[in-house]
Write a protein that holds these residues in place. Structure first.
Motif, PDB file in Angstrom:
ATOM      1  N   SER A 292       5.862   3.420  -1.697  1.00 46.34           N
ATOM      2  CA  SER A 292       5.107   2.206  -0.932  1.00 46.34           C
ATOM      3  C   SER A 292       5.344   1.716   0.505  1.00 46.34           C
ATOM      4  O   SER A 292       6.112   1.856   0.669  1.00 46.34           O
ATOM      5  CB  SER A 292       5.012   0.714  -1.790  1.00 46.34           C
ATOM      6  OG  SER A 292       6.281  -0.060  -1.997  1.00 46.34           O
ATOM      7  N   ALA A 293       5.010   1.595   1.431  1.00 44.83           N
ATOM      8  CA  ALA A 293       5.304   1.365   2.727  1.00 44.83           C
ATOM      9  C   ALA A 293       6.316   0.093   2.601  1.00 44.83           C
ATOM     10  O   ALA A 293       7.135   0.571   3.946  1.00 44.83           O
ATOM     11  CB  ALA A 293       4.138   0.580   3.508  1.00 44.83           C
ATOM     12  N   GLY A 294       5.974  -0.808   2.020  1.00 46.34           N
ATOM     13  CA  GLY A 294       7.874  -1.573   2.147  1.00 46.34           C
ATOM     14  C   GLY A 294       8.314  -0.466   1.248  1.00 46.34           C
ATOM     15  O   GLY A 294      10.158  -1.508   2.402  1.00 46.34           O
ATOM     16  N   ASP A 295       8.585  -0.072   0.205  1.00 42.82           N
ATOM     17  CA  ASP A 295       9.893   0.398  -0.072  1.00 42.82           C
ATOM     18  C   ASP A 295      10.159   1.787   1.030  1.00 42.82           C
ATOM     19  O   ASP A 295      11.822   1.710   1.413  1.00 42.82           O
ATOM     20  CB  ASP A 295       9.364   0.946  -1.576  1.00 42.82           C
ATOM     21  CG  ASP A 295       9.531  -0.127  -2.784  1.00 42.82           C
ATOM     22  OD1 ASP A 295      10.382  -0.490  -1.986  1.00 42.82           O
ATOM     23  OD2 ASP A 295       8.957   0.473  -3.389  1.00 42.82           O
ATOM     24  N   LEU A 296       9.454   2.244   1.658  1.00 45.11           N
ATOM     25  CA  LEU A 296       9.652   3.404   3.061  1.00 45.11           C
ATOM     26  C   LEU A 296      10.587   2.502   3.941  1.00 45.11           C
ATOM     27  O   LEU A 296      11.765   3.111   4.524  1.00 45.11           O
ATOM     28  CB  LEU A 296       8.255   4.014   2.659  1.00 45.11           C
ATOM     29  CG  LEU A 296       8.272   5.150   4.506  1.00 45.11           C
ATOM     30  CD1 LEU A 296       9.134   6.028   3.366  1.00 45.11           C
ATOM     31  CD2 LEU A 296       7.511   5.258   4.955  1.00 45.11           C
TER      32      LEU A 296
ATOM     33  N   SER B 151      14.740  -8.512  -1.649  1.00 50.83           N
ATOM     34  CA  SER B 151      13.939  -9.397  -1.588  1.00 50.83           C
ATOM     35  C   SER B 151      13.470  -9.505  -0.677  1.00 50.83           C
ATOM     36  O   SER B 151      12.583  -8.131   0.055  1.00 50.83           O
ATOM     37  CB  SER B 151      14.287 -10.777  -0.424  1.00 50.83           C
ATOM     38  OG  SER B 151      14.722  -9.576   0.988  1.00 50.83           O
ATOM     39  N   ALA B 152      11.887  -9.935  -1.381  1.00 49.93           N
ATOM     40  CA  ALA B 152      10.192  -9.988  -1.158  1.00 49.93           C
ATOM     41  C   ALA B 152      10.071  -9.914   0.371  1.00 49.93           C
ATOM     42  O   ALA B 152       9.558  -8.796   1.108  1.00 49.93           O
ATOM     43  CB  ALA B 152       9.587 -10.235  -1.682  1.00 49.93           C
TER      44      ALA B 152
ATOM     45  N   VAL C 299       3.672   1.935  13.844  1.00 50.57           N
ATOM     46  CA  VAL C 299       2.831   1.233  12.829  1.00 50.57           C
ATOM     47  C   VAL C 299       3.055   0.313  12.179  1.00 50.57           C
ATOM     48  O   VAL C 299       4.506  -0.255  11.320  1.00 50.57           O
ATOM     49  CB  VAL C 299       3.076   2.578  12.444  1.00 50.57           C
ATOM     50  CG1 VAL C 299       1.655   1.470  10.700  1.00 50.57           C
ATOM     51  CG2 VAL C 299       2.060   3.961  12.171  1.00 50.57           C
ATOM     52  N   ALA C 300       2.681  -0.738  12.908  1.00 46.48           N
ATOM     53  CA  ALA C 300       3.569  -1.930  11.769  1.00 46.48           C
ATOM     54  C   ALA C 300       2.832  -2.701   9.776  1.00 46.48           C
ATOM     55  O   ALA C 300       2.317  -2.171   9.643  1.00 46.48           O
ATOM     56  CB  ALA C 300       3.007  -3.329  12.295  1.00 46.48           C
ATOM     57  N   VAL C 301       3.847  -2.738   9.741  1.00 44.13           N
ATOM     58  CA  VAL C 301       3.941  -2.997   7.866  1.00 44.13           C
ATOM     59  C   VAL C 301       3.668  -4.649   7.740  1.00 44.13           C
ATOM     60  O   VAL C 301       4.549  -5.265   8.009  1.00 44.13           O
ATOM     61  CB  VAL C 301       5.540  -2.693   7.242  1.00 44.13           C
ATOM     62  CG1 VAL C 301       5.408  -2.616   5.733  1.00 44.13           C
ATOM     63  CG2 VAL C 301       5.021  -0.956   7.754  1.00 44.13           C
ATOM     64  N   ILE C 302       2.665  -4.638   7.502  1.00 43.53           N
ATOM     65  CA  ILE C 302       2.703  -6.539   6.894  1.00 43.53           C
ATOM     66  C   ILE C 302       2.112  -6.966   5.885  1.00 43.53           C
ATOM     67  O   ILE C 302       1.879  -6.170   4.816  1.00 43.53           O
ATOM     68  CB  ILE C 302       1.397  -6.899   8.485  1.00 43.53           C
ATOM     69  CG1 ILE C 302      -0.004  -6.044   7.809  1.00 43.53           C
ATOM     70  CG2 ILE C 302       1.395  -5.850   9.274  1.00 43.53           C
ATOM     71  CD1 ILE C 302      -1.386  -6.014   8.121  1.00 43.53           C
TER      72      ILE C 302
ATOM     73  N   GLU D 105       0.771  -1.511   0.423  1.00 45.13           N
ATOM     74  CA  GLU D 105       0.017   0.353   0.249  1.00 45.13           C
ATOM     75  C   GLU D 105       1.120   1.135  -0.147  1.00 45.13           C
ATOM     76  O   GLU D 105       2.000   1.046   0.656  1.00 45.13           O
ATOM     77  CB  GLU D 105      -0.839   0.469   1.088  1.00 45.13           C
ATOM     78  CG  GLU D 105      -2.115  -0.987   0.857  1.00 45.13           C
ATOM     79  CD  GLU D 105      -2.704  -1.083   2.222  1.00 45.13           C
ATOM     80  OE1 GLU D 105      -4.287  -1.474   1.983  1.00 45.13           O
ATOM     81  OE2 GLU D 105      -3.078  -0.502   3.502  1.00 45.13           O
ATOM     82  N   PRO D 106       0.128   2.394  -0.820  1.00 48.98           N
ATOM     83  CA  PRO D 106       1.153   3.579  -0.634  1.00 48.98           C
ATOM     84  C   PRO D 106       1.296   4.082   0.882  1.00 48.98           C
ATOM     85  O   PRO D 106       0.256   4.233   1.886  1.00 48.98           O
ATOM     86  CB  PRO D 106       0.644   5.001  -0.960  1.00 48.98           C
ATOM     87  CG  PRO D 106      -0.451   4.138  -1.899  1.00 48.98           C
ATOM     88  CD  PRO D 106      -1.433   2.716  -0.939  1.00 48.98           C
ATOM     89  N   ALA D 107       3.243   4.700   0.813  1.00 51.66           N
ATOM     90  CA  ALA D 107       3.029   4.313   2.697  1.00 51.66           C
ATOM     91  C   ALA D 107       2.023   5.836   2.929  1.00 51.66           C
ATOM     92  O   ALA D 107       2.063   5.762   3.836  1.00 51.66           O
ATOM     93  CB  ALA D 107       4.153   5.241   2.804  1.00 51.66           C
ATOM     94  N   SER D 108       1.961   6.601   1.959  1.00 55.91           N
ATOM     95  CA  SER D 108       1.255   7.909   2.869  1.00 55.91           C
ATOM     96  C   SER D 108      -0.180   7.499   3.377  1.00 55.91           C
ATOM     97  O   SER D 108      -0.758   8.322   3.683  1.00 55.91           O
ATOM     98  CB  SER D 108       0.109   8.950   1.283  1.00 55.91           C
ATOM     99  OG  SER D 108      -0.052   8.323   0.022  1.00 55.91           O
TER     100      SER D 108
END
Length: 398
Positions: A266-270, A325-326, A233-236, A214-217
């Motif tokens: 995205s939240a993951g890339d952030l 890695s993912a 904030v958890a990134v799941i 999801e978008p980090a925003s």
């Protein structure tokens, strides 16, 4: 025994060895740009988390004294969240220079309070203040320089004295400080610290999560809330497994250009962007490209001003390509990692209170994620929750 310990221990004992608080007393015309400048000067590269926060003071002057009171604190995370607002993205410099610093305090609301306590206040009083909503307790301390200064002032009277600034220095007392102090005397509270966090009913299920794709925003309201509540904030992933976390204390170590990353990634890339080894060059370029696509040239100019591209080249070279890695990996040592990205500290419902206290203090985090055997997230244990346990041992308030 525990009650007597909390009542007889003075809060000044928690100040031993703590550095004097760096104070900023802005005038009525001070802007967020002024606060940003003061914050950068105040940080000075200190290793303590609290060195990355700026205390804001309000001073009033009469004919003889200047009386100052701490009214709040700010950090870089406050400024990043401010710049991420839709109305500020198009012209961040104008937003910084055209808004009062009070805007940074107003958005936090009454739950984020700073409270002054006398140094001879009891530890029990400090606990009550924190559980009433005070994030920071401001305690007067006396250094050698201030004692020497007062002696000189007796020899040479001055028509103007500063009751709070010249007479004394101050230090922060945080939830972390109190938990650390209690851990050092944990035997006083036996056997409660050996009980599981589940049996003590301190697992908070009201957690804040965002999916990694999801978008980090979309997590901005959650980041702002976590800043107030001293959580994260958890990134799941799609199975509610913990990949990483967006910590306000991590954002506090960044600069204001991270607002551009939150706006475009995205939240993951952030997680990769704000990692301690620096943003990978490809992510920096991705942020710039997306800023151009969104016609956010002013935000792009802000990034260029800080030359993130050149500074991240050397930093990213120290990061393995495995960073790409993912999904998350469980290390088996009480933490998750997303490649070499920010790790989230975890425990289990059957973990003991003292074990979770040690985890939180060792890793300098204000909350520990609670996961089941299949590694799905079920809640958090916070410093506040821990302190409630110790306060309950002491009985009801008088």
């Amino acid at each position: 025994m525990a009650v007597n310990f909390l009542k007889n221990q003075e809060v000044s004992d928690l100040c031993l060895g703590k550095p004097p608080l760096k104070k900023w007393a802005p005038d009525h015309h001070a802007t967020i740009a002024d606060a940003l400048s003061a914050l950068k000067k105040s940080c000075g590269g200190g290793g303590d988390h609290q060195s990355h926060y700026l205390s804001i003071w309000s001073c009033s002057v009469d004919s003889h004294h200047s009386v100052c009171e701490c009214v709040g604190k700010i950090c870089m995370a406050d400024i990043i969240c401010f710049l991420c607002k839709e109305e500020n993205l198009a012209n961040p410099l104008k937003a910084l220079e055209g808004n009062s610093v009070s805007q940074l305090l107003l958005h936090k609301g009454p739950s984020l309070s700073v409270r002054h306590l006398d140094p001879n206040s009891s530890l029990l009083q400090a606990l009550d203040s924190i559980l009433d909503g005070a994030q920071n307790l401001v305690i007067p301390i006396e250094s050698y320089s201030t004692r020497n200064s007062r002696k000189k002032s007796h020899n040479k009277p001055s028509p103007f004295t500063t009751t709070h600034h010249n007479g004394r220095e101050y230090c922060w007392i945080t939830q972390e400080d109190v938990v650390r102090f209690l851990l050092n005397s944990i035997g006083v509270f036996s056997p409660i610290p050996t009980y599981t966090i589940e049996s003590l009913n301190i697992i908070d299920p009201d957690i804040m999560t965002v999916r990694y794709e999801e978008p980090a925003s979309s997590a901005l309201p959650l980041i702002s809330r976590s800043l107030v509540e001293q959580t994260s904030v958890a990134v799941i992933d799609e199975n509610n497994r913990l990949i990483g976390e967006i910590l306000p204390s991590t954002l506090a170590l960044c600069d204001e250009t991270v607002a551009a990353a939150i706006t475009t990634l995205s939240a993951g890339d952030l997680l990769a962007y704000i990692d301690c080894c620096g943003p990978p060059e490809e992510l920096v370029q991705l942020v710039k490209m997306r800023l151009e696509e969104k016609n956010l040239e002013a935000m792009l100019d802000l990034m260029e001003e800080y030359s993130l591209s050149s500074s991240s080249s050397s930093a990213s070279s120290s990061c393995s390509s495995d960073d790409e890695s993912a999904l998350s990996k469980y290390s088996g040592s009480g933490r998750y990692s997303f490649g070499r990205r920010s790790e989230a500290i975890v425990c289990h419902p059957w973990s003991s209170l003292v074990a979770v206290m040690i985890q939180a203090l060792t890793h300098r985090v204000s909350c520990v994620w609670v996961v089941e055997e299949d590694h799905t997230v079920v809640g958090t244990v916070t410093f506040e929750g821990m302190l409630k346990v110790f306060r309950s041992i002491s009985g009801p308030r008088e």
